[in-house]
Design a protein around this motif. Sequence first.
Motif, short mmCIF file in Angstrom:
data_model
loop_
_atom_site.label_atom_id
_atom_site.label_comp_id
_atom_site.label_asym_id
_atom_site.label_seq_id
_atom_site.Cartn_x
_atom_site.Cartn_y
_atom_site.Cartn_z
N ALA A 133 0.85 -1.20 0.00
CA ALA A 133 0.00 0.00 0.00
C ALA A 133 0.88 1.24 0.00
CB ALA A 133 -0.90 0.00 1.22
N ILE A 134 0.45 2.25 -0.74
CA ILE A 134 1.10 3.55 -0.71
C ILE A 134 0.12 4.52 -0.06
CG2 ILE A 134 2.06 5.46 -2.03
CD1 ILE A 134 2.75 3.43 -4.23
N VAL A 135 0.56 5.16 1.01
CA VAL A 135 -0.27 6.14 1.70
C VAL A 135 0.30 7.51 1.35
CG1 VAL A 135 -1.12 6.95 3.92
CG2 VAL A 135 -0.78 4.50 3.54
N THR A 136 -0.40 8.23 0.48
CA THR A 136 0.07 9.55 0.08
C THR A 136 -0.37 10.58 1.10
OG1 THR A 136 -1.88 9.95 -1.30
CG2 THR A 136 0.02 8.96 -2.37
N ASP A 196 5.31 11.35 0.94
CA ASP A 196 4.98 12.73 1.28
C ASP A 196 6.15 13.63 0.97
OD1 ASP A 196 2.65 14.01 3.26
OD2 ASP A 196 4.50 15.16 3.21
N ARG A 197 5.87 14.90 0.77
CA ARG A 197 6.94 15.88 0.53
C ARG A 197 7.70 16.22 1.80
NH1 ARG A 197 3.87 20.57 -2.60
NH2 ARG A 197 2.49 20.14 -0.88
N ASN A 198 7.03 16.13 2.93
CA ASN A 198 7.64 16.49 4.20
C ASN A 198 8.38 15.28 4.77
OD1 ASN A 198 8.13 17.02 6.96
ND2 ASN A 198 6.55 18.60 6.94
N GLU A 199 9.68 15.24 4.52
CA GLU A 199 10.48 14.08 4.91
C GLU A 199 10.53 13.90 6.42
OE1 GLU A 199 14.89 12.22 4.17
OE2 GLU A 199 14.14 13.76 2.84
N GLU A 200 10.72 14.97 7.15
CA GLU A 200 10.84 14.86 8.61
C GLU A 200 9.57 14.27 9.23
OE1 GLU A 200 11.42 17.73 12.49
OE2 GLU A 200 12.12 18.43 10.54
N ARG A 201 8.42 14.85 8.91
CA ARG A 201 7.15 14.35 9.48
C ARG A 201 6.79 13.00 8.88
NH1 ARG A 201 3.54 19.38 8.83
NH2 ARG A 201 2.18 17.79 7.96
N GLY A 202 7.09 12.79 7.61
CA GLY A 202 6.76 11.52 6.97
C GLY A 202 7.48 10.35 7.61
N ASN A 227 7.89 1.77 5.20
CA ASN A 227 9.01 2.63 4.82
C ASN A 227 8.48 3.97 4.36
OD1 ASN A 227 9.09 2.55 1.61
ND2 ASN A 227 8.47 0.55 2.34
N PHE A 228 9.39 4.90 4.14
CA PHE A 228 9.04 6.25 3.71
C PHE A 228 9.75 6.56 2.40
CE2 PHE A 228 10.23 10.70 3.31
CZ PHE A 228 8.97 11.29 3.34
N VAL A 229 9.03 7.24 1.51
CA VAL A 229 9.61 7.76 0.28
C VAL A 229 9.21 9.23 0.19
CG1 VAL A 229 9.61 7.67 -2.24
CG2 VAL A 229 9.52 5.56 -0.94
N GLY A 230 10.20 10.10 0.09
CA GLY A 230 9.93 11.52 -0.03
C GLY A 230 9.68 11.89 -1.48
N VAL A 279 6.23 6.41 10.01
CA VAL A 279 6.59 5.01 9.81
C VAL A 279 6.98 4.41 11.16
CG1 VAL A 279 8.15 3.43 8.64
CG2 VAL A 279 7.38 5.49 7.47
N PRO A 280 6.19 3.48 11.66
CA PRO A 280 6.51 2.87 12.94
C PRO A 280 7.79 2.03 12.86
CG PRO A 280 4.25 2.34 12.26
CD PRO A 280 4.95 2.96 11.10
N PRO A 281 8.76 2.25 13.75
CA PRO A 281 9.99 1.46 13.71
C PRO A 281 9.75 -0.03 13.97
CG PRO A 281 10.02 3.02 15.55
CD PRO A 281 8.75 3.24 14.80
N SER A 282 8.64 -0.35 14.60
CA SER A 282 8.33 -1.75 14.90
C SER A 282 7.64 -2.45 13.73
CB SER A 282 7.44 -1.82 16.13
OG SER A 282 6.22 -1.14 15.88
N ALA A 283 7.45 -1.76 12.62
CA ALA A 283 6.78 -2.34 11.46
C ALA A 283 7.80 -2.58 10.34
CB ALA A 283 5.66 -1.43 10.97
#
Length: 78
Positions: free
Chosen positions: A8-11, A36-42, A54-57, A46-50
């Motif tokens: 899944a991609i969550v935009t 998301d464009r906001n890398e810091e908040r994005g 992952n995150f893609v900016g 992402v839960p570290p336990s999952a």
Amino acid sequence: MRSTEVPAIVTGGAWASVRPTAHKLAASGGRVTVFDRNEERGKEVVPPSAPGANFVGGDVTDPEDAQRAVDQAARGAT
């Protein structure tokens, strides 16, 4: 179909209103790519336990950024 079977991609994943979706998918063992464009908040979403999350900016309106998110989601977390 279970959420672990399809990536899944969550935009807009950095937005507070979208975070619960990303967390619910990840908590159920889903392979989630937060885009998301906001890398810091994005990255905070992402839960570290999952391990499948992952995150893609990037910008959803940019075809190259969107393709990068799709490619990453297809590969899974790195």
